[in-house]
Design an enzyme around this catalytic site. Structure first.
Site, PDB file in Angstrom:
ATOM      1  N   CYS A 129      35.645  36.217  36.293  1.00 50.14           N
ATOM      2  CA  CYS A 129      35.830  36.765  37.643  1.00 50.14           C
ATOM      3  C   CYS A 129      35.860  38.288  37.603  1.00 50.14           C
ATOM      4  O   CYS A 129      35.249  38.960  38.438  1.00 50.14           O
ATOM      5  CB  CYS A 129      37.106  36.208  38.286  1.00 50.14           C
ATOM      6  SG  CYS A 129      38.638  36.566  37.390  1.00 50.14           S
ATOM      7  N   ASN A 292      39.462  36.543  43.177  1.00 45.86           N
ATOM      8  CA  ASN A 292      38.919  36.229  41.859  1.00 45.86           C
ATOM      9  C   ASN A 292      38.236  34.860  41.845  1.00 45.86           C
ATOM     10  O   ASN A 292      37.198  34.661  41.228  1.00 45.86           O
ATOM     11  CB  ASN A 292      40.020  36.271  40.802  1.00 45.86           C
ATOM     12  CG  ASN A 292      41.202  35.375  41.152  1.00 45.86           C
ATOM     13  OD1 ASN A 292      41.813  35.525  42.203  1.00 45.86           O
ATOM     14  ND2 ASN A 292      41.534  34.454  40.276  1.00 45.86           N
TER      15      ASN A 292
END
Length: 313
Positions: A129, A292
């Site tokens: 992420c 994320n």
């Protein structure tokens, strides 16, 4: 247009968010199976309510499902360690694999940077992420002024980090650091992740530091802003927190970077570029603070859609 059937292995936060995105947003992909190992997981229960075929028997259960024969692409949203076994099984059955773990078996793929380069690869890796959020920025700087050292700090809410993410912290730093070099273009990369336990949960924040050759600051800022706009085409909550920051590092006070020892140059002079980012999630599964989750699943979705389009061509 006939949709390409896909399966997701991993019924945690990332897998569940990805499943919902596919069902709500994709015009080219169709859920064929959702796979976990805990029959009581929220993800498996949710998939069953949404009419998606499920198994709680892991990769073996997936292979045994009658739906498996029609599945063309499999997402792995488990852990780096588990992915090695999953990939071997899936390759033996001729499935294309989109890896959302930091296992890095296949080539690193960042959609706005090299998203078209590996569409024929049997396995593509979505880095992390933090990598999806920051490597486009390193690349944006590097295409104007050579980046010698790129460092990123990704801060995410502790509540958005499930067991798989927590198990992959070491792999996160190693994979992201290498992708800063291989995809971002930096000579050396370093990655740091922070799990922030603050309440209420804080939105994903990323800081990108690039030490580069002195260059046209306006051109660098424009390159960064253009890249932000490109990422926003698939992650609308991705944005700059403030204008790009610049600092000249002169010969009278060079920066000392031990990580650059292997290059033979530990003292840096030139231009320091600092970029502050915020990633707000679309709240398809977890709340909006989990940017994320959103940027990872959005990147995986975009990549799989491109693979499906390539397979259908």
């Amino acid at each position: 247009m006939t949709k390409t059937k896909v399966a997701i292995i991993g019924s945690g936060n990332i897998g569940t968010d990805l499943m919902i995105k596919i069902m709500r947003l994709s015009k080219t992909l169709e859920m064929g199976a959702f796979v976990g190992i805990d029959p009581e997981s929220d993800g498996l229960k949710r998939a069953a309510r949404m009419g998606v075929p499920i198994t709680a028997e892991g990769i073996d259960g997936l292979v045994a499902m009658p739906e498996f024969a029609d599945i063309r692409i499999v997402f792995d949203a488990t852990s780096a360690g588990a992915h090695h076994k999953h990939n071997a099984v899936l390759q033996a059955h001729g499935k294309r694999v989109v890896d959302l773990t930091p296992a890095a078996i296949g080539p690193y793929t960042i959609p706005p940077v090299n998203g078209l380069d590996h569409l024929d690869a049997p396995n593509v890796n979505m880095v992390t992420c933090g990598g999806q959020a920051t490597i486009p920025m390193v690349h944006a700087v590097n295409r104007v002024a050579k980046v010698h050292y790129g460092e990123i700090v990704a801060s995410i809410s502790s509540k958005s980090a499930g067991p798989g993410t927590r198990a992959n912290i070491d792999e996160f730093t190693e994979t992201t650091s290498q992708a800063i070099v291989d995809v971002g273009g930096a000579t050396r990369g370093k990655a740091i992740i922070i799990l922030n336990p603050a309440e209420p949960p804080l939105i994903m924040r990323d800081t990108v530091y690039c030490l580069c050759e002195d260059g046209d600051r306006a051109a660098i800022a424009k390159s960064v802003e253009d890249m932000v706009a490109e990422v926003q085409t698939y992650v609308p909550g991705y944005r700059l927190k403030q204008a790009v920051q610049f600092e000249s590092i002169g010969d009278n006070k060079p920066l000392r970077i031990p990580e650059m020892a292997e290059t033979g140059k530990t003292e840096f002079t030139g231009l320091k570029v600092t970029i502050f980012l915020e990633v707000e999630g679309a709240a398809h599964y977890l709340p909006a603070y989990a940017g994320n989750l959103d940027i990872m699943t959005s990147a995986g979705l975009r990549t799989a859609e491109r693979i499906a389009e390539r397979m259908a061509a």
